[in-house]
Design an enzyme around this catalytic site. Structure first.
Site, PDB file in Angstrom:
ATOM      1  CG  ASP A 247      -9.035  -0.316 -22.656  1.00 28.00           C
ATOM      2  OD1 ASP A 247      -8.861   0.443 -21.641  1.00 28.00           O
ATOM      3  OD2 ASP A 247      -8.123  -1.238 -22.904  1.00 28.00           O
TER       4      ASP A 247
ATOM      5  CD  GLU B 110       0.923  -7.151  11.266  1.00 27.07           C
ATOM      6  OE1 GLU B 110      -0.136  -6.393  10.593  1.00 27.07           O
ATOM      7  OE2 GLU B 110       1.022  -8.139  11.269  1.00 27.07           O
TER       8      GLU B 110
ATOM      9  NE  ARG C  51      -7.248  -5.685 -21.063  1.00 31.00           N
ATOM     10  CZ  ARG C  51      -7.277  -4.377 -21.748  1.00 31.00           C
ATOM     11  NH1 ARG C  51      -6.318  -3.726 -21.414  1.00 31.00           N
ATOM     12  NH2 ARG C  51      -8.241  -4.017 -22.489  1.00 31.00           N
TER      13      ARG C  51
ATOM     14  N   PRO D  64       0.724  -1.333   0.023  1.00 27.64           N
ATOM     15  CG  PRO D  64      -0.647  -1.497   1.668  1.00 27.64           C
ATOM     16  CD  PRO D  64       0.578  -2.149   1.150  1.00 27.64           C
TER      17      PRO D  64
HETATM   18  N1  4GX Z   1      -1.684  -2.854  -3.265  1.00 28.08           N
HETATM   19  N2  4GX Z   1      -1.315  -5.184   0.739  1.00 28.08           N
HETATM   20  C1  4GX Z   1       0.930  -6.573   1.138  1.00 28.08           C
HETATM   21  C2  4GX Z   1       1.802  -6.953   3.351  1.00 28.08           C
HETATM   22  C3  4GX Z   1       2.886  -6.035   3.047  1.00 28.08           C
HETATM   23  C4  4GX Z   1       3.012  -4.745   3.672  1.00 28.08           C
HETATM   24  C5  4GX Z   1       4.193  -3.891   3.314  1.00 28.08           C
HETATM   25  C6  4GX Z   1       4.960  -5.632   1.949  1.00 28.08           C
HETATM   26  C7  4GX Z   1       5.072  -4.635   2.468  1.00 28.08           C
HETATM   27  C8  4GX Z   1      -1.600  -4.064  -1.013  1.00 28.08           C
HETATM   28  C9  4GX Z   1      -2.283  -2.902  -1.797  1.00 28.08           C
HETATM   29  C10 4GX Z   1      -1.937  -4.406   0.288  1.00 28.08           C
HETATM   30  C11 4GX Z   1      -1.495  -5.462   2.289  1.00 28.08           C
HETATM   31  C12 4GX Z   1      -0.223  -6.340   0.213  1.00 28.08           C
HETATM   32  C13 4GX Z   1      -0.245  -5.757   3.083  1.00 28.08           C
HETATM   33  N3  4GX Z   1       3.766  -6.552   2.088  1.00 28.08           N
HETATM   34  N4  4GX Z   1      -0.725  -4.335  -1.923  1.00 28.08           N
HETATM   35  N5  4GX Z   1       0.455  -6.685   2.345  1.00 28.08           N
HETATM   36  N6  4GX Z   1      -3.429  -2.320  -1.450  1.00 28.08           N
HETATM   37  O1  4GX Z   1      -2.978  -3.957   0.701  1.00 28.08           O
HETATM   38  O2  4GX Z   1      -0.562  -3.608  -2.890  1.00 28.08           O
END
Ligand code: 4GX
Length: 240
Positions: free
Chosen positions: A168, A115, A153, A88
């Site tokens: 698109d 986490e 795609r 995120p």
């Molecule tokens: N867009 N998540 C990853 C665990 C995590 C946290 C920090 C690496 C670093 C998300 C999103 C997402 C939740 C995937 C936490 N891994 N990833 N996860 N929205 O919410 O990409």
């Protein structure tokens, strides 16, 4: 295009990858997805891949060792292929980013769980961090599938109609016009008469105006980046 995917849950991927367009792309050797279970690079007898965070606070963090070992063994060190962490905290995935990624022959995707991953993975292994949106998932696997799907795609030969990808909505910078198919009347709801007129010039103009109207109503900020024709501007003025 080759994706090297590092995950604790490789079983998540095949059900999605082995259907429809992605399945065809793999059969045609346009797409290759290799899945690696990070746990296979754990070194202790319990195959540990996570541990408690230094400083406390609860939750678990993925240890750096198995991730570095897995990625370095598979893609080599040094490697010139992008190594993307799904998180995120990354830059937001957009169609523009998808296009940029599609220029690579190979991409490594690291899917975190818990986490997250030890900060040294970001600092010394990862070359890019991408988020699919401002919400919290349980792991990076769905974001990895989203990237594989959106990039594939765009590749020449993957979609039946070679204009389909450029045509698109997001590629044109507008939301899409409404689509209708048979039957022409369903529960007394008729399709717009113009779509049955056979006048392709008028149909194209109608679709353009519908796309402009939708974008104006739902995503007005998207219109600012566009090169609009005189006709487009006149139509948009008529809406307000
Ligand atoms: N867009 N998540 C990853 C665990 C995590 C946290 C920090 C690496 C670093 C998300 C999103 C997402 C939740 C995937 C936490 N891994 N990833 N996860 N929205 O919410 O990409």
């Amino acid at each position: 295009m080759q994706f090297e995917v590092f995950t604790l849950f490789p079983e998540i991927f095949p059900p999605y990858l082995n259907e429809s367009i992605l399945k065809r792309a793999q059969s045609a050797n346009l797409l290759q997805v290799n899945l690696y279970n990070i746990r296979d690079w754990a070194t202790d007898k319990h195959n540990t891949v996570d541990a408690e965070p230094y400083g406390g606070g609860g939750g678990m963090v993925m240890k750096p060792g198995p991730i570095f070992s897995a990625v370095e063994e598979v893609i080599g060190n040094p490697s010139n292929c992008p190594i993307i962490l799904l998180t995120p905290q990354g830059r937001q995935l957009t169609q523009e980013v998808v296009k940029e990624l599609s220029q690579n022959q190979k991409i490594a995707l690291i899917c975190g769980r818990y986490e997250g991953v030890d900060e040294r993975v970001r600092q010394h292994l990862v070359t890019d961090e991408i988020s699919i949106g401002d919400f919290v998932l349980t792991g990076g696997e769905l974001p990895a599938l989203a990237i594989i799907d959106a990039v594939t795609r765009l590749m020449p030969g993957v979609l039946g109609d070679p204009t389909a990808a450029e045509d698109d909505s997001h590629a044109m910078g507008l939301l899409e016009y409404p689509h209708f198919t048979r039957p022409p009347e369903f529960r007394e709801w008729s399709i717009p008469e113009i779509l049955r007129s056979g006048n392709h010039g008028k149909i194209a103009r109608w679709r353009r105006e519908q796309a402009l109207k939708r974008t104006f109503e739902r995503r007005p900020e998207m219109l600012e980046k566009l090169n609009l024709s005189k006709e487009d501007k006149k139509f948009l003025d008529s809406l307000s």
